[in-house]
Scaffold this motif. Structure first.
Motif, short mmCIF file in Angstrom:
data_model
loop_
_atom_site.label_atom_id
_atom_site.label_comp_id
_atom_site.label_asym_id
_atom_site.label_seq_id
_atom_site.Cartn_x
_atom_site.Cartn_y
_atom_site.Cartn_z
N UNK A 144 -38.64 -54.64 20.77
CA UNK A 144 -39.54 -54.56 21.92
C UNK A 144 -39.88 -55.94 22.46
N UNK A 145 -40.11 -56.87 21.55
CA UNK A 145 -40.54 -58.21 21.97
C UNK A 145 -39.35 -59.06 22.44
N UNK A 146 -38.31 -59.12 21.61
CA UNK A 146 -37.21 -60.05 21.89
C UNK A 146 -36.21 -59.49 22.90
N UNK A 147 -35.90 -58.21 22.79
CA UNK A 147 -34.88 -57.64 23.67
C UNK A 147 -35.50 -57.15 24.99
N UNK A 148 -36.51 -56.28 24.88
CA UNK A 148 -37.10 -55.73 26.11
C UNK A 148 -37.92 -56.77 26.87
N UNK A 149 -38.94 -57.33 26.21
CA UNK A 149 -39.89 -58.18 26.93
C UNK A 149 -39.28 -59.52 27.35
N UNK A 150 -38.58 -60.17 26.43
CA UNK A 150 -38.06 -61.51 26.72
C UNK A 150 -36.75 -61.50 27.51
N UNK A 151 -35.92 -60.48 27.29
CA UNK A 151 -34.59 -60.49 27.92
C UNK A 151 -34.47 -59.52 29.09
N UNK A 152 -34.80 -58.26 28.87
CA UNK A 152 -34.49 -57.23 29.85
C UNK A 152 -35.50 -57.11 30.98
N UNK A 165 -36.08 -47.93 23.78
CA UNK A 165 -35.66 -47.56 22.43
C UNK A 165 -36.71 -47.89 21.39
N UNK A 166 -37.49 -48.95 21.63
CA UNK A 166 -38.52 -49.32 20.65
C UNK A 166 -39.57 -48.22 20.52
N UNK A 167 -39.90 -47.56 21.62
CA UNK A 167 -40.89 -46.50 21.58
C UNK A 167 -40.41 -45.23 20.92
#
Length: 318
Positions: A144-152, A165-167
């Protein structure tokens, strides 16, 4: 905010932009940082997954500590999300009252709070269930932090499709806490939430399109016309209902009937929005948004009721 910005937060003095919270206000600010409304919905999906995994009621202590660990993991991910998104939260009307946006808490406070919750989640789940459940919780936080928030999130309109996916992980964590493994019904429940998330979130983003546009976050309603958003919302709603019915081999007709009726209701709301948009109307996305929440909670409640009623599963038709 980038990883480099986060490094500066750790090593540099932190100066809140507003009036720091004190006493009870600070406690409420920390609680708000975890986004408790989101946590509630995540936990609603965890318990039915544990009941289905156990084919009955598992140890109540195990359920309690899994919920505690899951809440800490979700709170960690949400707090770290607020740290990274502190700049855009100040821009958006929907989020400008969040603690880091107002200065009630500093970014550094939010960062260490989020990290601390992540450590707590891992420790609780490992101590009370097993290493697999604890590791899955950490994986969910990192994704959630590295892939969704920082990248996507700030780079693609498919952000919520993959970032959601994190949820989905609470059902997998709950299953793993009971069984020590992750079997196919857990992945079906994961898939239900995975395809439900875009239909759920895009309607909220339609309502707050101007907010996301001002923050330069390319949510689908910002970069695509309403017709496209409504059409994709309907498509994902159909996928959600279809996948939910794939649990029939391990459930009875009670769940299948509940999922079918609720699915029809959810689809009717999504199609109504699409019809409004096709007629050239502004469309009313929030009824679909609220219906999606009720739908998901009720479908997972249907799983729990099905297990507690104790009727034999339908099983495979061959």
């Amino acid at each position: 905010m980038t990883i480099g910005d986060l490094r500066e937060v750790v090593v540099a003095p932190s100066a809140p932009t507003g009036v720091p919270a004190r006493g009870g206000e600070k406690v409420r600010a920390y609680l708000a940082l975890t986004k408790p409304r989101i946590i509630r919905l995540l936990l609603v999906t965890t318990v039915p997954a544990m009941l289905l995994a156990a084919r009955g009621v598992p140890s109540l202590w195990l359920v309690l500590w899994t919920l505690v660990g899951g809440a800490a993991a979700a709170g960690s991910a949400n707090a770290l999300n607020c740290v990274i998104d502190a700049d855009i939260d100040k821009v958006m009307n929907r989020t400008r009252e969040r603690p880091l946006a107002t200065g009630a808490l500093s970014v550094r406070q939010g960062l260490f709070f989020g990290l601390g919750l992540g450590v707590l989640a891992f420790a609780v789940l490992w101590a009370t269930s097993n290493l697999l459940a604890a590791s899955l919780a950490v994986a969910a936080i990192l994704f959630y932090v590295l892939v969704y928030t920082l990248v996507l999130k700030r780079r693609t309109s498919q952000n919520i499709v993959w970032g959601g996916a994190a949820g989905c992980m609470p059902v997998v964590i709950g299953w793993a806490a009971v069984t020590g493994t992750v079997d196919w019904p857990a992945w079906v429940m994961f898939a239900v939430i995975f395809v439900w998330t875009p239909a759920h979130f895009w309607t909220l983003a339609m309502r707050y399109r101007e907010d996301y546009a001002a923050a330069r976050v390319p949510m689908l309603p910002v970069v695509a016309p309403p017709e496209v958003v409504a059409r994709r919302t309907v498509a994902y709603a159909w996928l959600t209902v279809g996948i939910s019915l794939l649990l029939f081999p391990v459930t009875s007709w009670v769940y299948v009937a509940v999922a079918g009726v609720l699915g029809g209701w959810f689809l009717s709301r999504a199609h109504r929005l699409q019809s409004q948009v096709r007629r050239g109307e502004a469309g009313e996305p929030m009824p679909v948004f609220h219906a999606s929440i009720g739908y998901l909670a009720a479908v997972f409640a249907g799983i729990a009721v099905d297990v507690l009623v104790g009727l034999p599963p339908i099983g495979w038709p061959f």
